[in-house]
Design an enzyme around this catalytic site. Structure first.
Site, PDB file in Angstrom:
ATOM      1  N   CYS A  76       0.830  -1.191   0.000  1.00  0.00           N
ATOM      2  CA  CYS A  76       0.000   0.000   0.000  1.00  0.00           C
ATOM      3  C   CYS A  76       0.869   1.246   0.000  1.00  0.00           C
ATOM      4  CB  CYS A  76      -0.900  -0.034   1.234  1.00  0.00           C
ATOM      5  SG  CYS A  76      -2.119   1.276   1.292  1.00  0.00           S
ATOM      6  N   HIS A 220      -9.195  -4.679   2.676  1.00  0.00           N
ATOM      7  CA  HIS A 220      -8.167  -3.747   3.151  1.00  0.00           C
ATOM      8  C   HIS A 220      -8.593  -2.301   2.902  1.00  0.00           C
ATOM      9  CE1 HIS A 220      -3.906  -2.443   3.849  1.00  0.00           C
ATOM     10  NE2 HIS A 220      -4.298  -1.469   3.054  1.00  0.00           N
ATOM     11  N   GLU A 221      -9.059  -2.026   1.700  1.00  0.00           N
ATOM     12  CA  GLU A 221      -9.419  -0.644   1.356  1.00  0.00           C
ATOM     13  C   GLU A 221     -10.602  -0.151   2.175  1.00  0.00           C
ATOM     14  OE1 GLU A 221      -7.631   1.336  -0.394  1.00  0.00           O
ATOM     15  OE2 GLU A 221      -6.225  -0.241  -0.981  1.00  0.00           O
ATOM     16  N   HIS A 224      -9.373   1.319   5.293  1.00  0.00           N
ATOM     17  CA  HIS A 224      -8.952   2.711   5.141  1.00  0.00           C
ATOM     18  C   HIS A 224     -10.152   3.647   5.102  1.00  0.00           C
ATOM     19  CE1 HIS A 224      -4.766   1.943   4.788  1.00  0.00           C
ATOM     20  NE2 HIS A 224      -4.807   1.352   3.613  1.00  0.00           N
ATOM     21  N   HIS A 230      -2.193   1.551   8.589  1.00  0.00           N
ATOM     22  CA  HIS A 230      -1.583   0.229   8.544  1.00  0.00           C
ATOM     23  C   HIS A 230      -1.214  -0.330   9.904  1.00  0.00           C
ATOM     24  CE1 HIS A 230      -0.406   1.092   4.152  1.00  0.00           C
ATOM     25  NE2 HIS A 230      -1.513   0.377   4.210  1.00  0.00           N
TER      26      HIS A 230
END
Length: 380
Positions: A76, A220-221, A224, A230
Site C-alpha cells: 500500500c 483492506h481498502e 482505510h 496500517h
C-alpha cells in the site's frame, strides 16, 4: 540482489540511491536531500533499522534477504511512519492524522454504489457485487455500522470504480502489478481500483500468476475508508503488503480492536467468534515483543537524537491531503507518500526514554512466511 546483501555501512553500491528513494517515499528518510547517492551512510542505516522495526523484521540494519524481499513486495502507498499516528496499548493498529471517522448517529448506515461507467467486463457485475458485499459484511460484523448497496451512485456515501491510468485524482494507475488500488479516509468514500490488473474472485478458474484477489484488496481498502491506517501485525488485514494469488480475508484481533476504538463494538460481536488461530497469533505477538525489547533498546542507545523533522506536500503517488482534507491510501510497490513523518532518531529517542513504548511501536513476529513477490520479476 547479491551486491545489496553484502552491503554495509561505509560501502558504495549501485542502486542504493533507488532504495533511498523508496524509503523516502514511505516515510523513512527525510526529504532535505532528494538527490540521493549510492553511499551506505549512517542515515540510510537508521532508515533501514526503522523499516525493519516497523515491518516486524530482524533488526540487522543491513539489506538482508527478508528486508529486500519486503522492499520488493507489492504494498500500500500509505507511508508507514507518520508522526501524528499513535500506536495504542499493546496493539499495532494505526489511524490517519486527526483520527478521522464517519460522524453519524449510531447504529450507523453507510451506502455504497458501483460506477456504471468505470468497471471491468471479464468479471460479472454480480461477482463484483458479491465480493464487496462480503468484504463490507466482515467489518459490519464487528462494529455498529451497516453497509447497504444503492443504485444511486451520485449520492452514495462510498463510490467504487475501476479505472485506467490517469483518472482525475492526480494519482494515475500504472498498469499490471504497480498501483493496485487507492482509497480515502473518512468521509471521502472513494475506492478506485486499477482496471489493468487481473482481478480474481476464484483462483480455481483464474490461473494467471499475477492475479490479485479482489476480496482481499477490497477488505483492506474498506479498512482505510473507515479510518484505519496500517498495522504492523503481519497477519492483519491492514498490514501493508499482499502478493499475487494470496488471500487475506479474515479480520484479526488487531484489525477489530482498531476499528472498534473508532466506532464501538457490534452488540452481536463476540470475541469467541474469532478462530483459535487468530487469537493465538495475537498472543504470540505479545510474547515475542518482549524478546525484541532488549534488541531495540541496544540499538537506540547507540544513536544520537535529533530534533524532529517534518515534511509536507505531494509525490507522484501518495497519501495526500485533498481539498476536503482526506487521506489517500494507494496500493503500490514503487510509489509512495509525502506527509508529516517522524524520523528514525526521534523514534529511537522515544524508545530509549520510555522502554514501555517498545510495546506500542515494535512488533516481534516468528512467522517465517514472507508476504512478498519473488516470482514475478522484482518490484511490482
Amino acid at each position: 540482489m547479491e551486491s545489496f546483501l553484502k552491503a554495509q555501512r561505509g560501502s558504495h553500491v549501485n542502486g542504493i540511491s533507488e532504495l533511498k528513494t523508496y524509503l523516502h517515499r514511505f516515510g523513512y528518510l527525510l526529504p532535505e536531500n532528494a538527490n540521493f547517492s549510492d553511499a551506505f551512510d549512517a542515515t540510510f542505516e537508521s532508515a533501514i533499522l526503522h523499516f525493519q522495526s516497523k515491518l516486524g523484521l530482524s533488526l540487522s540494519g543491513k539489506l538482508d534477504f527478508d528486508t529486500m524481499s519486503q522492499i520488493s513486495a507489492p504494498r500500500c502507498g500509505v507511508p508507514d511512519t507518520i508522526s501524528t499516528f499513535t500506536l495504542h496499548g499493546t496493539r499495532h493498529y494505526m489511524y490517519f492524522p486527526g483520527k478521522p471517522r464517519w460522524a453519524r448517529r449510531m447504529p450507523m448506515k453507510l451506502t455504497y454504489a458501483f460506477s456504471p461507467d468505470y468497471t471491468i467486463r471479464y468479471l460479472s457485475s454480480s461477482e463484483i457485487k458479491a465480493v464487496f458485499k462480503r468484504a463490507f459484511a466482515r467489518w459490519a460484523s464487528v462494529i455498529p455500522v451497516s453497509f447497504v448497496e444503492t443504485e444511486d451512485y451520485v449520492y452514495a456515501d462510498i463510490k467504487i470504480g475501476f479505472y485506467h491510468g490517469e483518472h482525475g485524482d492526480s494519482e494515475p494507475f500504472d498498469g499490471v502489478l504497480g498501483v493496485l488500488a487507492h482509497s480515502f479516509s473518512p468521509e471521502n468514500g472513494k475506492v478506485h481500483l486499477d482496471a489493468a490488473e487481473t482481478w480474481a474472485v476464484d483462483f480455481r478458474s483464474e490461473k494467471s500468476a499475477v492475479a490479485m484477489d479482489l476480496e482481499s484488496v477490497a477488505t483492506h481498502e474498506i479498512g482505510h475508508l473507515l479510518g484505519l491506517a496500517h498495522s504492523s501485525v503481519k497477519e492483519a488485514v491492514m498490514y501493508p503488503t499482499l502478493k499475487p494469488r494470496e488471500k487475506k480475508l479474515d479480520l484479526q484481533l488487531d484489525d477489530i480492536e482498531g476499528v472498534q476504538a473508532l466506532y464501538g463494538s457490534n452488540p452481536n460481536f463476540n470475541i469467541g467468534s474469532l478462530s483459535e488461530s487468530d487469537i493465538s497469533t495475537n498472543q504470540a505477538v505479545n510474547v515475542l515483543r518482549k524478546s525484541t525489547r532488549s534488541s531495540i533498546l541496544a540499538i537506540a542507545s547507540t544513536m544520537t537524537p535529533k530534533s524532529s523533522s517534518h515534511r509536507e506536500g505531494l509525490s507522484t503517488s501518495t497519501v495526500r491531503s485533498d481539498p476536503s482534507s482526506t487521506i489517500e491510501a494507494s496500493w503500490t510497490t514503487s510509489s509512495g507518500a509525502d506527509s508529516v513523518i517522524r524520523d528514525i532518531d526521534e523514534f529511537m529517542d522515544e524508545v530509549r526514554a520510555d522502554s514501555d513504548s517498545v510495546d506500542r511501536m515494535v512488533k516481534g513476529d516468528d512467522d517465517d512466511d514472507c508476504v512478498d513477490i519473488t516470482t514475478v520479476g522484482g518490484p511490482v
